[in-house]
Design a protein around this motif. Structure first.
Motif, PDB file in Angstrom:
ATOM      1  N   CYS A   1      62.687  40.598   1.847  1.00  0.00           N
ATOM      2  CA  CYS A   1      63.176  40.378   3.208  1.00  0.00           C
ATOM      3  C   CYS A   1      62.099  40.744   4.235  1.00  0.00           C
ATOM      4  O   CYS A   1      61.868  40.007   5.208  1.00  0.00           O
ATOM      5  CB  CYS A   1      64.431  41.215   3.468  1.00  0.00           C
ATOM      6  N   GLU A   2      61.427  41.867   4.006  1.00  0.00           N
ATOM      7  CA  GLU A   2      60.376  42.307   4.920  1.00  0.00           C
ATOM      8  C   GLU A   2      59.190  41.344   4.907  1.00  0.00           C
ATOM      9  O   GLU A   2      58.600  41.053   5.952  1.00  0.00           O
ATOM     10  CB  GLU A   2      59.929  43.720   4.548  1.00  0.00           C
ATOM     11  N   LEU A   3      58.852  40.826   3.738  1.00  0.00           N
ATOM     12  CA  LEU A   3      57.758  39.855   3.642  1.00  0.00           C
ATOM     13  C   LEU A   3      58.087  38.569   4.401  1.00  0.00           C
ATOM     14  O   LEU A   3      57.188  37.870   4.874  1.00  0.00           O
ATOM     15  CB  LEU A   3      57.451  39.544   2.180  1.00  0.00           C
ATOM     16  N   ALA A   4      59.372  38.276   4.516  1.00  0.00           N
ATOM     17  CA  ALA A   4      59.800  37.100   5.281  1.00  0.00           C
ATOM     18  C   ALA A   4      59.793  37.364   6.781  1.00  0.00           C
ATOM     19  O   ALA A   4      59.982  36.433   7.573  1.00  0.00           O
ATOM     20  CB  ALA A   4      61.196  36.667   4.837  1.00  0.00           C
TER      21      ALA A   4
ATOM     22  N   HIS B   1      62.258  32.912  -0.593  1.00  0.00           N
ATOM     23  CA  HIS B   1      62.202  31.462  -0.415  1.00  0.00           C
ATOM     24  C   HIS B   1      63.223  30.981   0.618  1.00  0.00           C
ATOM     25  O   HIS B   1      62.908  30.148   1.479  1.00  0.00           O
ATOM     26  CB  HIS B   1      62.444  30.748  -1.748  1.00  0.00           C
ATOM     27  N   LEU B   2      64.448  31.500   0.527  1.00  0.00           N
ATOM     28  CA  LEU B   2      65.480  31.054   1.466  1.00  0.00           C
ATOM     29  C   LEU B   2      65.159  31.503   2.887  1.00  0.00           C
ATOM     30  O   LEU B   2      65.254  30.711   3.834  1.00  0.00           O
ATOM     31  CB  LEU B   2      66.859  31.566   1.046  1.00  0.00           C
ATOM     32  N   LEU B   3      64.770  32.751   3.057  1.00  0.00           N
ATOM     33  CA  LEU B   3      64.474  33.232   4.405  1.00  0.00           C
ATOM     34  C   LEU B   3      63.285  32.488   5.003  1.00  0.00           C
ATOM     35  O   LEU B   3      63.299  32.138   6.201  1.00  0.00           O
ATOM     36  CB  LEU B   3      64.224  34.739   4.375  1.00  0.00           C
ATOM     37  N   ARG B   4      62.273  32.209   4.204  1.00  0.00           N
ATOM     38  CA  ARG B   4      61.129  31.442   4.718  1.00  0.00           C
ATOM     39  C   ARG B   4      61.542  30.004   5.065  1.00  0.00           C
ATOM     40  O   ARG B   4      61.040  29.418   6.031  1.00  0.00           O
ATOM     41  CB  ARG B   4      59.996  31.448   3.698  1.00  0.00           C
ATOM     42  N   HIS B   5      62.463  29.441   4.296  1.00  0.00           N
ATOM     43  CA  HIS B   5      62.991  28.114   4.616  1.00  0.00           C
ATOM     44  C   HIS B   5      63.699  28.135   5.973  1.00  0.00           C
ATOM     45  O   HIS B   5      63.528  27.220   6.790  1.00  0.00           O
ATOM     46  CB  HIS B   5      63.959  27.670   3.521  1.00  0.00           C
ATOM     47  N   LEU B   6      64.481  29.162   6.193  1.00  0.00           N
ATOM     48  CA  LEU B   6      65.213  29.266   7.458  1.00  0.00           C
ATOM     49  C   LEU B   6      64.265  29.445   8.642  1.00  0.00           C
ATOM     50  O   LEU B   6      64.527  28.958   9.739  1.00  0.00           O
ATOM     51  CB  LEU B   6      66.216  30.418   7.390  1.00  0.00           C
ATOM     52  N   VAL B   7      63.153  30.113   8.405  1.00  0.00           N
ATOM     53  CA  VAL B   7      62.153  30.299   9.460  1.00  0.00           C
ATOM     54  C   VAL B   7      61.346  29.012   9.666  1.00  0.00           C
ATOM     55  O   VAL B   7      61.198  28.523  10.790  1.00  0.00           O
ATOM     56  CB  VAL B   7      61.219  31.476   9.129  1.00  0.00           C
ATOM     57  N   ASP B   8      60.851  28.448   8.570  1.00  0.00           N
ATOM     58  CA  ASP B   8      59.925  27.318   8.674  1.00  0.00           C
ATOM     59  C   ASP B   8      60.615  25.985   8.945  1.00  0.00           C
ATOM     60  O   ASP B   8      60.113  25.160   9.727  1.00  0.00           O
ATOM     61  CB  ASP B   8      59.106  27.195   7.383  1.00  0.00           C
ATOM     62  N   VAL B   9      61.757  25.765   8.317  1.00  0.00           N
ATOM     63  CA  VAL B   9      62.440  24.479   8.421  1.00  0.00           C
ATOM     64  C   VAL B   9      63.558  24.505   9.456  1.00  0.00           C
ATOM     65  O   VAL B   9      63.687  23.582  10.274  1.00  0.00           O
ATOM     66  CB  VAL B   9      62.985  24.044   7.045  1.00  0.00           C
ATOM     67  N   GLU B  10      64.371  25.562   9.421  1.00  0.00           N
ATOM     68  CA  GLU B  10      65.504  25.653  10.356  1.00  0.00           C
ATOM     69  C   GLU B  10      65.114  26.312  11.677  1.00  0.00           C
ATOM     70  O   GLU B  10      65.928  26.400  12.595  1.00  0.00           O
ATOM     71  CB  GLU B  10      66.658  26.417   9.707  1.00  0.00           C
ATOM     72  N   LYS B  11      63.865  26.784  11.768  1.00  0.00           N
ATOM     73  CA  LYS B  11      63.290  27.312  13.009  1.00  0.00           C
ATOM     74  C   LYS B  11      64.010  28.555  13.537  1.00  0.00           C
ATOM     75  O   LYS B  11      64.184  28.736  14.734  1.00  0.00           O
ATOM     76  CB  LYS B  11      63.263  26.226  14.091  1.00  0.00           C
ATOM     77  N   CYS B  12      64.405  29.435  12.601  1.00  0.00           N
ATOM     78  CA  CYS B  12      64.991  30.719  12.988  1.00  0.00           C
ATOM     79  C   CYS B  12      63.875  31.753  13.135  1.00  0.00           C
ATOM     80  O   CYS B  12      62.948  31.791  12.321  1.00  0.00           O
ATOM     81  CB  CYS B  12      65.984  31.197  11.934  1.00  0.00           C
ATOM     82  N   ASP B  13      63.961  32.583  14.143  1.00  0.00           N
ATOM     83  CA  ASP B  13      63.005  33.672  14.336  1.00  0.00           C
ATOM     84  C   ASP B  13      63.316  34.774  13.332  1.00  0.00           C
ATOM     85  O   ASP B  13      64.423  35.322  13.312  1.00  0.00           O
ATOM     86  CB  ASP B  13      63.127  34.198  15.766  1.00  0.00           C
TER      87      ASP B  13
END
Length: 250
Positions: free
Chosen positions: A208-211, A138-150
């Motif tokens: 982590c890999e799924l993210a 959830h956190l890693l997907r948040h960082l990708v989707d909301v914080e726009k991290c690759d």
């Protein structure tokens, strides 16, 4: 202590059990019999990092899937008193420098991560309950989707935790992991004890890999907190200290 990363931009590590330190180097106030000794142990981490305890941020962990974005306004929270810690939170992240993010564990999986291009660092406390709630994913997907991290830019360190051999559970916990849909390969059944054995670290690595984190950018410390003399283990001894895992952007 054990250092997983220490370069000009980031530092990550984990304290260890030490018979010569107050409370065997327990760093968690919520299980402290000697709070002053715990503060002394934390101060040694601060000294190593060349920081102040006022630069630390701690959370009151509840085995949730909740995460919190830390800013300079939060520095010092939970560092000297449990009452000032961030409430009901099991993961912290920040884009700011000079903030020491912390998590506390004794068998649960500690996760430390950074993303150089995005400028973010974080820590996650993932006991089995946090894992089945998907806190890391959830956190890693948040960082990708909301914080726009690759996602491909994350580097993850999974610290010492309870090994699969020692993490034995009944069918109810097994079913929760099975329901994730991707953890079956990280479990086995032992007929003689009628217990299931789960690899929580590998399940977290899979999250982590799924993210989207590349497999070769995920590092796992396979030291078992139950077996190691330097490990605090709640499974082995209910009244025990906690390791501090820490991550900082310099």
């Amino acid at each position: 202590m054990k250092i997983y990363l220490n370069n000009e931009k980031f530092v990550a590590g984990m304290t260890l059990k030490d018979e010569g330190a107050p409370e065997q180097n327990n760093t968690a106030l919520h299980v402290a019999k000697d709070p002053e000794g715990v503060i002394e142990n934390r101060a040694k981490v601060a000294q190593f990092l060349e920081m102040r305890l006022d630069d630390f941020v701690c959370a009151n962990q509840t085995h949730s899937a909740n995460f919190y974005k830390v800013t300079q306004a939060d520095t010092g929270r939970g560092a000297l008193t449990q009452t000032s810690a961030i409430l009901n939170t099991d993961a912290l992240y920040t884009f700011e420098t000079g903030i020491v993010l912390t998590s506390f564990s004794a068998d649960c999986v500690p996760v430390m991560f950074y993303h150089e291009a995005c400028g973010v660092v974080g820590v996650i406390h993932s006991g089995w309950q946090g894992t089945v709630k998907g806190i890391t994913l959830h956190l890693l997907r948040h960082l990708v989707d909301v914080e726009k991290c690759d996602a491909s830019g994350f580097f993850v360190y999974i610290g010492s935790a309870l090994s699969q051999e020692k993490f034995e559970v009944d069918a109810d916990v097994y079913e929760k992991f099975l329901h994730l849909g991707y953890a079956k390969e990280f479990m086995f059944y032992r007929a003689e004890t009628k217990k299931y054995h789960i690899d929580n670290q590998k399940t977290v690595r899979k999250q982590c890999e799924l993210a989207g984190v590349p497999h070769d950018q995920i590092f796992v410390d396979e030291t078992c907190t139950f077996i190691s003399a330097e490990g605090f283990s709640y499974r082995e001894e209910r009244e025990t200290g906690r390791h501090m895992s820490f991550m900082m952007r310099k």
